[in-house]
Scaffold this active site. Sequence first.
Site, PDB file in Angstrom:
ATOM      1  N   GLY A  68       4.224   3.293  -1.039  1.00 21.81           N
ATOM      2  CA  GLY A  68       5.372   3.248  -1.949  1.00 21.81           C
ATOM      3  C   GLY A  68       6.096   4.578  -1.996  1.00 21.81           C
ATOM      4  O   GLY A  68       5.680   5.566  -1.381  1.00 21.81           O
TER       5      GLY A  68
ATOM      6  N   ALA B 212       0.817  -1.224   0.000  1.00 21.01           N
ATOM      7  CA  ALA B 212       0.000   0.000   0.000  1.00 21.01           C
ATOM      8  C   ALA B 212       0.847   1.270   0.000  1.00 21.01           C
ATOM      9  O   ALA B 212       0.464   2.272  -0.596  1.00 21.01           O
ATOM     10  CB  ALA B 212      -0.929  -0.018   1.212  1.00 21.01           C
TER      11      ALA B 212
ATOM     12  N   ASP C  65       7.286   3.931  -7.412  1.00 20.14           N
ATOM     13  CA  ASP C  65       6.445   4.460  -8.488  1.00 20.14           C
ATOM     14  C   ASP C  65       7.303   5.252  -9.480  1.00 20.14           C
ATOM     15  O   ASP C  65       7.927   6.250  -9.111  1.00 20.14           O
ATOM     16  CB  ASP C  65       5.360   5.385  -7.911  1.00 20.14           C
TER      17      ASP C  65
ATOM     18  N   TYR D  62       9.448  10.883 -16.120  1.00 20.13           N
ATOM     19  CA  TYR D  62      10.248  11.428 -15.010  1.00 20.13           C
ATOM     20  C   TYR D  62      11.738  11.508 -15.380  1.00 20.13           C
ATOM     21  O   TYR D  62      12.533  12.140 -14.700  1.00 20.13           O
ATOM     22  CB  TYR D  62      10.058  10.620 -13.719  1.00 20.13           C
TER      23      TYR D  62
ATOM     24  N   LYS E  62       4.896   4.022 -16.223  1.00 18.09           N
ATOM     25  CA  LYS E  62       3.745   4.595 -16.948  1.00 18.09           C
ATOM     26  C   LYS E  62       4.089   4.906 -18.394  1.00 18.09           C
ATOM     27  O   LYS E  62       5.177   5.389 -18.692  1.00 18.09           O
ATOM     28  CB  LYS E  62       3.270   5.878 -16.246  1.00 18.09           C
TER      29      LYS E  62
HETATM   30  N1  LIG Z   1       0.146   9.729 -12.251  1.00 18.64           N
HETATM   31  C1  LIG Z   1       0.412  11.014 -12.237  1.00 18.64           C
HETATM   32  O1  LIG Z   1       0.013  11.779 -13.129  1.00 18.64           O
HETATM   33  C2  LIG Z   1       1.204  11.573 -11.095  1.00 18.64           C
HETATM   34  C3  LIG Z   1       1.197  12.960 -10.866  1.00 18.64           C
HETATM   35  C4  LIG Z   1       1.904  13.436  -9.760  1.00 18.64           C
HETATM   36  C5  LIG Z   1       2.591  12.561  -8.948  1.00 18.64           C
HETATM   37  N2  LIG Z   1       2.629  11.219  -9.223  1.00 18.64           N
HETATM   38  C6  LIG Z   1       3.393  10.267  -8.384  1.00 18.64           C
HETATM   39  O2  LIG Z   1       3.116  10.537  -7.015  1.00 18.64           O
HETATM   40  C7  LIG Z   1       4.318  10.842  -6.333  1.00 18.64           C
HETATM   41  C8  LIG Z   1       4.070  11.806  -5.185  1.00 18.64           C
HETATM   42  O3  LIG Z   1       3.507  13.022  -5.627  1.00 18.64           O
HETATM   43  P1  LIG Z   1       4.336  14.393  -5.723  1.00 18.64           P
HETATM   44  O4  LIG Z   1       5.762  14.100  -6.016  1.00 18.64           O
HETATM   45  O5  LIG Z   1       3.572  15.256  -6.636  1.00 18.64           O
HETATM   46  O6  LIG Z   1       4.205  15.067  -4.314  1.00 18.64           O
HETATM   47  P2  LIG Z   1       4.160  14.680  -2.744  1.00 18.64           P
HETATM   48  O7  LIG Z   1       4.627  13.319  -2.516  1.00 18.64           O
HETATM   49  O8  LIG Z   1       2.815  15.090  -2.288  1.00 18.64           O
HETATM   50  O9  LIG Z   1       5.200  15.743  -2.160  1.00 18.64           O
HETATM   51  C9  LIG Z   1       6.573  15.670  -2.424  1.00 18.64           C
HETATM   52  C10 LIG Z   1       7.228  16.859  -1.726  1.00 18.64           C
HETATM   53  O10 LIG Z   1       7.088  16.756  -0.315  1.00 18.64           O
HETATM   54  C11 LIG Z   1       8.361  16.785   0.322  1.00 18.64           C
HETATM   55  N3  LIG Z   1       8.286  15.844   1.448  1.00 18.64           N
HETATM   56  C12 LIG Z   1       8.340  14.495   1.407  1.00 18.64           C
HETATM   57  N4  LIG Z   1       8.130  13.966   2.631  1.00 18.64           N
HETATM   58  C13 LIG Z   1       7.963  15.013   3.460  1.00 18.64           C
HETATM   59  C14 LIG Z   1       7.713  15.124   4.837  1.00 18.64           C
HETATM   60  N5  LIG Z   1       7.581  14.038   5.608  1.00 18.64           N
HETATM   61  N6  LIG Z   1       7.621  16.367   5.389  1.00 18.64           N
HETATM   62  C15 LIG Z   1       7.744  17.472   4.607  1.00 18.64           C
HETATM   63  N7  LIG Z   1       7.957  17.442   3.293  1.00 18.64           N
HETATM   64  C16 LIG Z   1       8.066  16.206   2.710  1.00 18.64           C
HETATM   65  C17 LIG Z   1       9.349  16.382  -0.744  1.00 18.64           C
HETATM   66  O11 LIG Z   1      10.611  16.968  -0.510  1.00 18.64           O
HETATM   67  P3  LIG Z   1      11.962  16.063  -0.363  1.00 18.64           P
HETATM   68  O12 LIG Z   1      12.065  15.233  -1.598  1.00 18.64           O
HETATM   69  O13 LIG Z   1      13.029  17.097  -0.252  1.00 18.64           O
HETATM   70  O14 LIG Z   1      11.760  15.270   0.888  1.00 18.64           O
HETATM   71  C18 LIG Z   1       8.716  17.013  -1.978  1.00 18.64           C
HETATM   72  O15 LIG Z   1       9.001  18.395  -2.018  1.00 18.64           O
HETATM   73  C19 LIG Z   1       5.206  11.411  -7.447  1.00 18.64           C
HETATM   74  O16 LIG Z   1       6.557  11.515  -7.083  1.00 18.64           O
HETATM   75  C20 LIG Z   1       4.912  10.433  -8.551  1.00 18.64           C
HETATM   76  O17 LIG Z   1       5.588   9.218  -8.337  1.00 18.64           O
HETATM   77  C21 LIG Z   1       1.920  10.717 -10.274  1.00 18.64           C
END
Ligand SMILES: NC(=O)c1ccc[n+]([C@@H]2O[C@H](COP(=O)([O-])OP(=O)(O)OC[C@H]3O[C@@H](n4cnc5c(N)ncnc54)[C@H](OP(=O)(O)O)[C@@H]3O)[C@@H](O)[C@H]2O)c1
Length: 316
Positions: free
Chosen positions: A16, A14, A43, A48, A77
């Site tokens: 990742g 669940a 993921d 990317y 993807k």
């Molecule tokens: N299918 C799609 O279209 C799609 C779209 C968007 C995202 N995704 C997938 O979902 C994943 C996650 O979404 P996301 O990257 O948009 O954003 P997210 O996971 O919501 O946020 C990532 C951000 O939060 C920070 N962070 C991580 N853990 C933290 C914590 N415990 N406290 C404070 N800040 C923290 C990270 O910084 P640091 O790295 O410096 O820790 C980074 O700046 C993506 O990486 C991707 O694999 C898929």
Amino acid sequence: MKTLELRGGTKMPALGLGTWKSEPDEVYEAVRSAIEVGYRHIDCAAIYQNEEDVGRALSDAFQAGDAKREEVWVTSKLWNDSHAPEQVRPALETSLRKLRLEYLDLYLIHWPVALRHGVLLPTGPEDFLPLSEVPLEATWEAMLKVSGQGLAQAAGVSNFSQRMIERVSEATGQTPAVNQIELHPYLQQGVLVQACKDAGVVVTAYSPLGSPDSAAMMGREDDVPLLQNPTIVQIAGAHGATPGQVLIAWALARGTSVIPKSVNPGRIAKNWDARDLTLTLADMTAIAALDRHQRMVDGSFWFLGETYSPETLWDE
Ligand SMILES: NC(=O)c1ccc[n+]([C@@H]2O[C@H](COP(=O)([O-])OP(=O)(O)OC[C@H]3O[C@@H](n4cnc5c(N)ncnc54)[C@H](OP(=O)(O)O)[C@@H]3O)[C@@H](O)[C@H]2O)c1
């Protein structure tokens, strides 16, 4: 570790690690440290542009004995420029080569948006192909085919509305195993989550922390960033947890998979520990009230010209 059962019986861990925006030089260490602390789900995506570094990390982790291939769930993807059925297998094979894998655990159609072959990000209306020319049903059929050939254990979709899921399912008789969509307390999408569950589609929550590192790229100004929302901060304090852990625990409590991105080893470990946090009914009720239908990834980059619009993309 909590798993979610996909159609066909395979079990997806669940929680990742996300890898969007993880720079190639950072993502190697991120994946290695994630596997070391216990993550068994990574993921990825062709767009990317870091799959080679993820692949190096996976290969080294397997060689070091940190985990076995069959224990780690790897998702990737299909990019929007490869929706034509004959392009699906080559695109998947490129991801496999970069990731140094023989098969993926899950392959997703990244967006219900088609681009001309070779276009990574569109710069003008001429870069788009209408779905009438490259129907989602045909792309989905090709996804099922490569999955049947053993290149991916399961096939699914991302950023699909309920109607789009119904369309591809009705056309092929096979429902996507997973729909990966944006989900967090500011965008709870209860109706879509329930519709997916009713159809036997497992939901993965992306941008679960509110995607703070995509704000500039998306031209977004977050007035109250989710990680600093007073309700989230207060609940975190009450449990002796971090706000990030509250957001991850909330996603798990909703029965979704969740893929927070981090390249920071300390946060990667803290996020992993969110598995042990149980929110109370009062916490869940307070978080439910934060919904404001705010997309962090609003798809505006697809709205150059008239081929795609918010109404056709999100069906709302
Ligand atoms: N299918 C799609 O279209 C799609 C779209 C968007 C995202 N995704 C997938 O979902 C994943 C996650 O979404 P996301 O990257 O948009 O954003 P997210 O996971 O919501 O946020 C990532 C951000 O939060 C920070 N962070 C991580 N853990 C933290 C914590 N415990 N406290 C404070 N800040 C923290 C990270 O910084 P640091 O790295 O410096 O820790 C980074 O700046 C993506 O990486 C991707 O694999 C898929």
